[in-house]
Design an enzyme around this catalytic site. Structure first.
Site, PDB file in Angstrom:
ATOM      1  N   ASN A  18      44.466  21.865  27.857  1.00  0.00           N
ATOM      2  CA  ASN A  18      44.375  21.237  29.177  1.00  0.00           C
ATOM      3  C   ASN A  18      45.768  21.084  29.783  1.00  0.00           C
ATOM      4  O   ASN A  18      46.647  20.456  29.177  1.00  0.00           O
ATOM      5  CB  ASN A  18      43.721  19.857  29.076  1.00  0.00           C
ATOM      6  CG  ASN A  18      43.711  19.128  30.422  1.00  0.00           C
ATOM      7  OD1 ASN A  18      42.883  19.392  31.274  1.00  0.00           O
ATOM      8  ND2 ASN A  18      44.659  18.223  30.608  1.00  0.00           N
ATOM      9  N   GLU A  19      45.996  21.705  30.942  1.00  0.00           N
ATOM     10  CA  GLU A  19      47.214  21.525  31.749  1.00  0.00           C
ATOM     11  C   GLU A  19      48.502  21.762  30.965  1.00  0.00           C
ATOM     12  O   GLU A  19      49.434  20.950  31.029  1.00  0.00           O
ATOM     13  CB  GLU A  19      47.216  20.144  32.408  1.00  0.00           C
ATOM     14  CG  GLU A  19      46.132  19.987  33.457  1.00  0.00           C
ATOM     15  CD  GLU A  19      46.294  18.738  34.309  1.00  0.00           C
ATOM     16  OE1 GLU A  19      47.180  17.912  34.017  1.00  0.00           O
ATOM     17  OE2 GLU A  19      45.525  18.591  35.278  1.00  0.00           O
ATOM     18  N   ASN A  33      41.984  22.677  37.112  1.00  0.00           N
ATOM     19  CA  ASN A  33      41.945  21.320  37.639  1.00  0.00           C
ATOM     20  C   ASN A  33      42.543  21.362  39.044  1.00  0.00           C
ATOM     21  O   ASN A  33      43.744  21.622  39.202  1.00  0.00           O
ATOM     22  CB  ASN A  33      42.745  20.374  36.748  1.00  0.00           C
ATOM     23  CG  ASN A  33      42.195  20.302  35.340  1.00  0.00           C
ATOM     24  OD1 ASN A  33      41.059  20.677  35.087  1.00  0.00           O
ATOM     25  ND2 ASN A  33      43.000  19.808  34.405  1.00  0.00           N
ATOM     26  N   TYR A  41      45.861  15.471  45.939  1.00  0.00           N
ATOM     27  CA  TYR A  41      47.277  15.733  45.674  1.00  0.00           C
ATOM     28  C   TYR A  41      47.763  16.821  46.619  1.00  0.00           C
ATOM     29  O   TYR A  41      48.007  17.965  46.245  1.00  0.00           O
ATOM     30  CB  TYR A  41      47.485  16.142  44.219  1.00  0.00           C
ATOM     31  CG  TYR A  41      47.166  15.048  43.228  1.00  0.00           C
ATOM     32  CD1 TYR A  41      47.794  13.815  43.302  1.00  0.00           C
ATOM     33  CD2 TYR A  41      46.224  15.246  42.235  1.00  0.00           C
ATOM     34  CE1 TYR A  41      47.492  12.802  42.412  1.00  0.00           C
ATOM     35  CE2 TYR A  41      45.907  14.236  41.329  1.00  0.00           C
ATOM     36  CZ  TYR A  41      46.549  13.023  41.427  1.00  0.00           C
ATOM     37  OH  TYR A  41      46.232  12.015  40.543  1.00  0.00           O
ATOM     38  N   LYS A  60      39.728   7.325  40.268  1.00  0.00           N
ATOM     39  CA  LYS A  60      38.957   8.481  40.753  1.00  0.00           C
ATOM     40  C   LYS A  60      37.479   8.393  40.377  1.00  0.00           C
ATOM     41  O   LYS A  60      36.709   9.303  40.683  1.00  0.00           O
ATOM     42  CB  LYS A  60      39.544   9.787  40.217  1.00  0.00           C
ATOM     43  CG  LYS A  60      40.937  10.127  40.733  1.00  0.00           C
ATOM     44  CD  LYS A  60      41.362  11.506  40.272  1.00  0.00           C
ATOM     45  CE  LYS A  60      42.780  11.809  40.687  1.00  0.00           C
ATOM     46  NZ  LYS A  60      43.761  11.020  39.941  1.00  0.00           N
TER      47      LYS A  60
END
Length: 331
Positions: free
Chosen positions: A70-71, A119, A125, A225
């Site tokens: 992830n990321e 994502n 953002y 969120k």
């Protein structure tokens, strides 16, 4: 972003919820840490976690994907070759399930797993929700063989932050108005649902949750969120948008009820309903009836009178009338 308990996977099996099970191979995520440290101990640890994840949970039918990262970033210790090793290991342990990953970067690491997801927070953002459509179409056009999804999309919202106008939030500020989150989800889901080449999408997140480094929204230490508040008690307006679209249970919901002290006279009202049309009564004026669109949303433009205004919405579903109402004061 990490394996869950056997009990949770059993619940997902029982209720038919598709799971993406992932090892905790996570990039910085807002902190200063790296996601990959190229030393033997790190490599060995990650492979052991992947083997244990697959061997322990292989027989859960809810699990459809093994998530590998992830990321991550390719700067510094480049994880690309290690991701390839994880991908091969996953297929040796389980030839039946595809591998996947959640990325927020460009680069070679996006072309290793069987399917890939990004994502994306277009309209939160930076950028606007419309930029998600532009980006998706560009990625698909340039890589038609790539199986792409949206692994995270979402926007913050506080129940205590209400505004009459629709203005985009600043994520790192102390002002996260609820109506921008609602608008964000309407627009993002419209884009995603119209693109059949997107194999899946995942709302981030169901509930507000703790995040120590965050200084934003209505208090420090919270990622807001969620479609539902941190205490699991209050559903935000965006929750009802998905309920209207994804749940066949008859429902009707007026947005903006918490914004009960209004400064503007002319108001746009969003109502979510899975009936064919919605009728809105405002005080003693003649009611308006609007057909719901393909995303089960009815939009009304109304004028408030000074003082107390009573709104009542009605829809008929399978011969049964549903009602929702609220009171707004125009100051």
């Amino acid at each position: 972003h990490y394996p869950h308990s056997t009990y949770l996977y059993s619940l997902l099996d029982r209720h038919g919820i598709i799971a993406w099970a992932e090892i905790p191979f996570v990039g910085p995520g807002g902190y200063a840490d790296k996601g990959f440290v190229d030393i033997p101990a790190f490599r060995h640890n990650g492979k052991e976690q992947l083997k244990e994840l697959i061997r322990q949970h292989y027989n859960h039918p809810s699990i459809c994907f093994w998530g590998l990262f992830n990321e991550l970033k390719e700067e510094g210790d480049n994880p690309v070759e290690y991701i390839k090793e994880l991908h091969e290991l996953a297929h040796r342990e389980d030839p039946t399930r595809p591998t996947t990953a959640a990325s927020n970067q460009e680069g070679d690491m996006n072309f290793i797993t069987d399917v890939i997801a990004w994502n994306r927070y277009d309209g939160w953002y930076g950028a606007t929700p419309a930029s998600l459509a532009t980006w998706l179409d560009k990625i698909h056009r340039e890589n038609p063989q790539l199986k792409i999804a949206i692994s995270e999309y979402g926007a913050g919202a506080s129940l205590y932050h209400q505004q009459d106008s629709l203005r985009q939030s600043t994520p790192k500020s102390w002002w996260h108005p609820e109506n921008w989150q609602t608008y964000y989800h309407i627009q993002n889901w419209r884009i995603i649902s119209k693109r059949p080449y997107v194999w899946g999408s995942f709302v981030w997140n169901m509930f507000d949750f703790g995040a120590a480094h965050r200084m934003e929204g209505d208090r420090p230490g919270i990622n807001d969120k969620g479609l539902v508040t941190y205490d699991r008690r209050t559903r935000k307006d965006a929750f009802f948008f998905y309920k209207a679209n994804w749940n066949p249970e008859p429902m009707l919901h007026i947005c903006g009820k918490r914004n009960n002290r209004r400064t503007k006279k002319e108001i746009e009202v969003w109502i979510f309903a899975n009936g064919k049309e919605v009728t809105l009564y405002v005080n003693d004026e003649k009611p308006q009836t609007v057909k719901t669109d393909e995303w089960n949303t009815a939009t009304f433009n109304i004028s408030l009178m000074p003082g107390v205004n009573r709104l009542k919405a009605q829809t008929y579903i399978n011969g049964k009338m549903l009602e929702d109402e609220c009171v707004w004061t125009q100051e």
